[in-house]
Design a protein around this motif. Structure first.
Motif, PDB file in Angstrom:
ATOM      1  N   ARG A   1      -8.141   1.788  13.287  1.00 51.40           N
ATOM      2  CA  ARG A   1      -8.504   1.154  12.021  1.00 51.40           C
ATOM      3  C   ARG A   1      -9.359   2.072  11.159  1.00 51.40           C
ATOM      4  NH1 ARG A   1      -9.181  -0.820   8.719  1.00 51.40           N
ATOM      5  NH2 ARG A   1     -10.477  -2.638   8.493  1.00 51.40           N
ATOM      6  N   GLN A   2     -10.254   2.840  11.818  1.00 42.06           N
ATOM      7  CA  GLN A   2     -11.126   3.761  11.081  1.00 42.06           C
ATOM      8  C   GLN A   2     -10.312   4.787  10.299  1.00 42.06           C
ATOM      9  OE1 GLN A   2     -14.481   3.528  11.031  1.00 42.06           O
ATOM     10  NE2 GLN A   2     -14.140   1.672  12.234  1.00 42.06           N
ATOM     11  N   GLN A   3      -9.113   5.082  10.805  1.00 41.71           N
ATOM     12  CA  GLN A   3      -8.319   6.155  10.194  1.00 41.71           C
ATOM     13  C   GLN A   3      -7.402   5.673   9.078  1.00 41.71           C
ATOM     14  OE1 GLN A   3      -6.471   7.730  13.667  1.00 41.71           O
ATOM     15  NE2 GLN A   3      -8.280   8.901  14.245  1.00 41.71           N
ATOM     16  N   ILE A   4      -7.221   4.369   8.986  1.00 42.82           N
ATOM     17  CA  ILE A   4      -6.291   3.852   7.975  1.00 42.82           C
ATOM     18  C   ILE A   4      -7.072   3.533   6.705  1.00 42.82           C
ATOM     19  CG2 ILE A   4      -4.644   2.016   7.424  1.00 42.82           C
ATOM     20  CD1 ILE A   4      -4.211   1.744  10.532  1.00 42.82           C
ATOM     21  N   SER A   5      -6.714   4.196   5.606  1.00 44.76           N
ATOM     22  CA  SER A   5      -7.443   3.998   4.338  1.00 44.76           C
ATOM     23  C   SER A   5      -6.854   2.823   3.584  1.00 44.76           C
ATOM     24  CB  SER A   5      -7.314   5.224   3.436  1.00 44.76           C
ATOM     25  OG  SER A   5      -7.729   6.348   4.104  1.00 44.76           O
TER      26      SER A   5
ATOM     27  N   TRP B   1      -8.071  -5.842   4.530  1.00 41.45           N
ATOM     28  CA  TRP B   1      -7.372  -5.849   5.832  1.00 41.45           C
ATOM     29  C   TRP B   1      -7.459  -7.268   6.391  1.00 41.45           C
ATOM     30  CZ3 TRP B   1      -4.955  -1.801   8.516  1.00 41.45           C
ATOM     31  CH2 TRP B   1      -4.640  -2.057   9.850  1.00 41.45           C
TER      32      TRP B   1
ATOM     33  N   TRP C   1       0.820  -1.207   0.000  1.00 43.12           N
ATOM     34  CA  TRP C   1       0.000   0.000   0.000  1.00 43.12           C
ATOM     35  C   TRP C   1       0.857   1.262   0.000  1.00 43.12           C
ATOM     36  CZ3 TRP C   1      -3.605  -1.619   4.675  1.00 43.12           C
ATOM     37  CH2 TRP C   1      -4.231  -2.843   4.353  1.00 43.12           C
TER      38      TRP C   1
ATOM     39  N   LEU D   1       1.553   5.252   4.251  1.00 44.09           N
ATOM     40  CA  LEU D   1       0.269   5.953   4.417  1.00 44.09           C
ATOM     41  C   LEU D   1       0.307   7.036   5.493  1.00 44.09           C
ATOM     42  CD1 LEU D   1      -2.362   3.062   4.054  1.00 44.09           C
ATOM     43  CD2 LEU D   1      -1.292   4.467   2.300  1.00 44.09           C
TER      44      LEU D   1
ATOM     45  N   THR E   1      -0.192   7.001   8.621  1.00 43.25           N
ATOM     46  CA  THR E   1      -1.306   6.919   9.580  1.00 43.25           C
ATOM     47  C   THR E   1      -1.048   5.733  10.501  1.00 43.25           C
ATOM     48  OG1 THR E   1      -2.762   7.609   7.795  1.00 43.25           O
ATOM     49  CG2 THR E   1      -3.809   6.853   9.816  1.00 43.25           C
TER      50      THR E   1
ATOM     51  N   PRO F   1      -6.355   0.780   0.470  1.00 43.14           N
ATOM     52  CA  PRO F   1      -6.535   1.130  -0.945  1.00 43.14           C
ATOM     53  C   PRO F   1      -7.590   0.246  -1.623  1.00 43.14           C
ATOM     54  CG  PRO F   1      -4.204   0.869  -0.408  1.00 43.14           C
ATOM     55  CD  PRO F   1      -4.979   0.395   0.790  1.00 43.14           C
ATOM     56  N   ASP F   2      -8.242   0.801  -2.659  1.00 44.13           N
ATOM     57  CA  ASP F   2      -9.237   0.037  -3.429  1.00 44.13           C
ATOM     58  C   ASP F   2      -8.610  -1.270  -3.912  1.00 44.13           C
ATOM     59  OD1 ASP F   2     -11.003   2.019  -3.046  1.00 44.13           O
ATOM     60  OD2 ASP F   2     -10.766   2.915  -5.054  1.00 44.13           O
TER      61      ASP F   2
END
Ligand SMILES: O=C(O)CCC(=O)C(=O)O
Length: 268
Positions: free
Chosen positions: A178-182, A189, A161, A164, A166, A184-185
């Motif tokens: 976890r909510q803050q880690i994007s 996870w 990835w 990032l 974050t 990738p499309d």
């Protein structure tokens, strides 16, 4: 090769981590290192040199002692053991490997979430190196690491990835992190625990997301994590961070595989 500098056809190159459950080192080396760990934890430094930081031991908290290999002959011998170095070279394909930091990590059983290590990429903390490729960790279990003892968990393939920016080693709330880690499309996870016998090891790339939860077992989870570089990576020029100003000192920063000359120009 990937952006992390590792052959992607290997399991480590594909997943960003590698787990070797069975002991890699002889029992006498392990037992001496376990005794060395206890001595350093309790403030006895048989080399005459203190670790670079020691917070004191509080059984209610994760204990992180930086550069304990400076403070114990047995830990230094462990860090330089050829079986570990050869395995590290085999996993990464490196021509040369140098230790530039270590962390003794003791996660006491009574520490609850105070023993958590938050999700992070090591690169967040390692900006004094020019690039992520060639930076990785070897985590050596000094006790058995079970599902109950708060094992390290790797996010499979997350090294792909990229960086990032974050995460937080000291974050305790994994769900909030976890909510803050994007993610990738097209990626997912997937957490994989690193379960190890005492003397077993895991490796992870500096871009691989990892963290660990509470120790709900009855015994401390003990390890020493070695932060390593291969010949692929150089420090940022003129950087005065502690860790890159000791690269030519074999006590602080032993070359455990290959030759110092492989790291030129940092070491001549
Ligand atoms: O010991 C843990 O749970 C995490 C250690 C860690 O973050 C590391 O070795 O990079």
């Amino acid at each position: 090769m990937t952006s992390t500098g590792v052959d992607q056809s290997s399991a480590y190159g594909r997943d960003g981590y590698s787990v070797h459950r069975k002991a890699v080192i002889p029992t006498d080396v392990l037992v001496a290192a376990q005794n060395g760990m206890a001595a350093v934890r309790d403030g006895t430094f048989d080399t005459g040199t203190a670790p670079s930081s020691h917070p004191g031991y509080d059984p209610a908290l994760l204990c992180k002692i930086n550069d304990a290999h400076l403070a114990s002959h047995a830990l230094y011998a462990l860090v330089c053991h050829p079986a570990l170095a050869e395995l590290a070279a085999q996993i990464t394909g490196a021509r040369a490997i140098q230790v530039w930091a270590s962390q003794l990590l003791i996660k006491p059983p009574a520490s609850g979430e105070q023993g958590n290590v938050g999700w992070h990429q090591d690169r967040q903390y390692w900006r004094y190196w020019q690039a992520p490729a060639g930076l990785f960790t070897m985590w050596i279990a000094l006790s058995e690491v079970t599902a109950a003892s708060g094992p390290m968990r790797f996010v499979r393939g997350s090294q792909r990835w990229g960086y990032l920016d974050t995460g937080d080693f000291f974050g305790r709330d994994h769900a909030a992190q976890r909510q803050q880690i994007s993610v990738p499309d097209g990626e997912s996870w997937e957490e994989v625990p690193a379960l190890l016998d005492a003397g077993g090891v895991s490796f992870h790339d500096c871009l691989t997301y990892h963290g660990s939860g509470p120790n709900t077992s009855v015994a401390p989870r003990c390890s020493i994590a070695l932060h390593l570089r291969t010949e692929q990576v150089q420090p940022v020029p003129e950087n005065d961070n502690y860790y890159v100003t000791h690269l030519d000192d074999p006590v602080y920063s032993p070359v455990i595989y290959g030759k110092g000359a492989d790291f030129a120009p940092a070491i001549q």
